[in-house]
Design a protein around this motif. Structure first.
Motif, PDB file in Angstrom:
ATOM      1  N   GLU A 325       0.855  -1.184   0.000  1.00  0.00           N
ATOM      2  CA  GLU A 325       0.000   0.000   0.000  1.00  0.00           C
ATOM      3  C   GLU A 325       0.890   1.233   0.000  1.00  0.00           C
ATOM      4  O   GLU A 325       2.049   1.174   0.444  1.00  0.00           O
ATOM      5  N   ARG A 326       0.333   2.360  -0.457  1.00  0.00           N
ATOM      6  CA  ARG A 326       1.079   3.613  -0.400  1.00  0.00           C
ATOM      7  C   ARG A 326       1.554   3.859   1.033  1.00  0.00           C
ATOM      8  O   ARG A 326       0.762   3.729   1.978  1.00  0.00           O
ATOM      9  N   GLY A 327       2.832   4.147   1.200  1.00  0.00           N
ATOM     10  CA  GLY A 327       3.372   4.426   2.539  1.00  0.00           C
ATOM     11  C   GLY A 327       4.109   3.248   3.154  1.00  0.00           C
ATOM     12  O   GLY A 327       4.786   3.415   4.170  1.00  0.00           O
ATOM     13  N   ASP A 328       3.988   2.052   2.568  1.00  0.00           N
ATOM     14  CA  ASP A 328       4.737   0.912   3.117  1.00  0.00           C
ATOM     15  C   ASP A 328       6.231   1.104   2.875  1.00  0.00           C
ATOM     16  O   ASP A 328       6.655   1.529   1.791  1.00  0.00           O
ATOM     17  N   CYS A 329       7.039   0.721   3.872  1.00  0.00           N
ATOM     18  CA  CYS A 329       8.498   0.786   3.716  1.00  0.00           C
ATOM     19  C   CYS A 329       8.959  -0.398   2.864  1.00  0.00           C
ATOM     20  O   CYS A 329       8.656  -1.550   3.183  1.00  0.00           O
ATOM     21  N   LEU A 330       9.681  -0.092   1.767  1.00  0.00           N
ATOM     22  CA  LEU A 330      10.173  -1.141   0.868  1.00  0.00           C
ATOM     23  C   LEU A 330      11.634  -1.471   1.147  1.00  0.00           C
ATOM     24  O   LEU A 330      12.034  -2.638   1.052  1.00  0.00           O
TER      25      LEU A 330
END
Ligand SMILES: [Zn+2]
Length: 339
Positions: A325-330
């Motif tokens: 999701e938008r905002g997840d740390c990759l």
């Protein structure tokens, strides 16, 4: 207020004496009245070993329930260590957020509480807030050293690492760096303080005057022999380094000393979709190098979005699940520490 005043405020108590000589096993009791059990309590395992005078040490894992290496390694330590093997006092809390550990989750299924964002806690708060309050105000005062063994958990994987926040003066940081070197994880890093906005265990330790070190031992919801060995050998080496553990320890292993800086060390998902990593743990990357593609499975005719690193560094941490999701740390990076 004194330590005993705070302990009196808490509804939790240990059913073993945490200061007596010898070895004892038991539970922190968290009163929890539910449909299944009107007068019941949640049993958080706790162990004490004491042999005369020496350092006072608290070792904790399971602060996040789905981080397993520390929980297993502390269980092994509990079964193998006897009071004669140490000088001083060692208290072990292998699954600090026990309801979360039993659920295999980062957070508690009772109140959705993330223990490592609940300090300094609340004696009248939710179950997780009560555990945090007990740890910070009733348990931590009086220890010289504390250890908090984390891993990446279900959503992240790390190069097995040891870490400490940048807390306190130069002398304190020198002590902590000595501990990181003794632990001997493949990578060690200094993180910006305070982690978790002052609500983490390391900040609780700092407030209580306790020197603290942590780990990120692996993750992905897995346990590997490699990450477990880093945990177990490191625990023994660092316990000997601070003067608690007596007798032989595993041979030293080198650690790469690094540090974490600000937001430019991180890559976050810019949109929801499927995360395709373009680099792996341990890779050295450069500014503007492509880090990941996000594929749009609602609209597969749309070109995937390519995300780039904002700076040079070592890939220390990587997201595990492809769905994001938008905002997840990759990813996050580390850079070599200039000592
Ligand atoms: Zn954690």
């Amino acid at each position: 207020m004194s330590k005993s005043d705070f302990a009196a405020m808490s509804r939790l108590f240990a059913d073993i004496d945490l200061f007596a000589e010898g070895k004892a096993t038991g539970f922190l009791r968290v009163p929890h009245s539910v449909h299944r059990s009107a007068y019941g309590w949640i049993p958080i395992p706790i162990v004490r070993l004491k042999n005369g005078d020496g350092p006072n040490v608290l070792m904790q894992a399971g602060n996040h329930g789905d981080e397993w290496e520390g929980q297993i390694a502390l269980g092994n330590l509990i079964r193998r260590l006897e009071p004669k093997d140490i000088k001083g006092r060692l208290v072990i809390l292998p699954s600090a957020n026990f309801p979360a550990a039993m659920a295999g989750q980062r957070t508690s299924p009772i109140d959705d509480g993330n223990l490592n964002r609940c300090f300094p806690g609340n004696p009248d708060g939710s179950i997780t807030e009560q555990i945090a309050h007990y740890i910070e105000h009733a348990l931590l005062p009086g220890f010289d050293y504390s250890f908090d063994f984390h891993s990446g958990g279900s959503s992240l994987a790390y190069i097995p690492s040891a870490l400490a926040p940048r807390h306190g003066d130069a002398a304190r940081m020198k002590t902590v760096i000595g501990m990181l070197k003794a632990f001997g994880a493949p990578v060690s890093y200094l993180a910006a303080a305070p982690q978790g906005g002052g609500r983490a265990f390391t900040s609780a330790s700092f407030r209580q005057g306790v020197i603290s070190m942590g780990t990120e031992l692996g993750g992905g919801g897995l346990v590997t022999q490699q990450s477990l060995k880093v945990a177990e050998d490191g625990m023994r080496r660092v316990l000997a380094h601070i003067g608690l553990l007596q007798g032989p320890v595993p041979p030293p292993t080198p650690t790469r000393l690094t540090e974490l800086g600000g937001e430019d060390y991180y890559v976050y998902a810019s949109d929801g979709g499927l995360f395709e990593p373009l680099v792996e743990l341990g890779d050295m990357v450069t500014k503007d190098q492509p880090a990941a593609r996000i594929h749009f499975h609602h609209t597969p005719w749309r070109e995937p979005e390519t995300l780039a690193f904002q700076r040079d560094g070592l890939v220390l941490c990587k997201r595990i699940p492809a769905r994001c999701e938008r905002g997840d740390c990759l990813f996050h990076l580390a850079t070599d520490l200039k000592e």
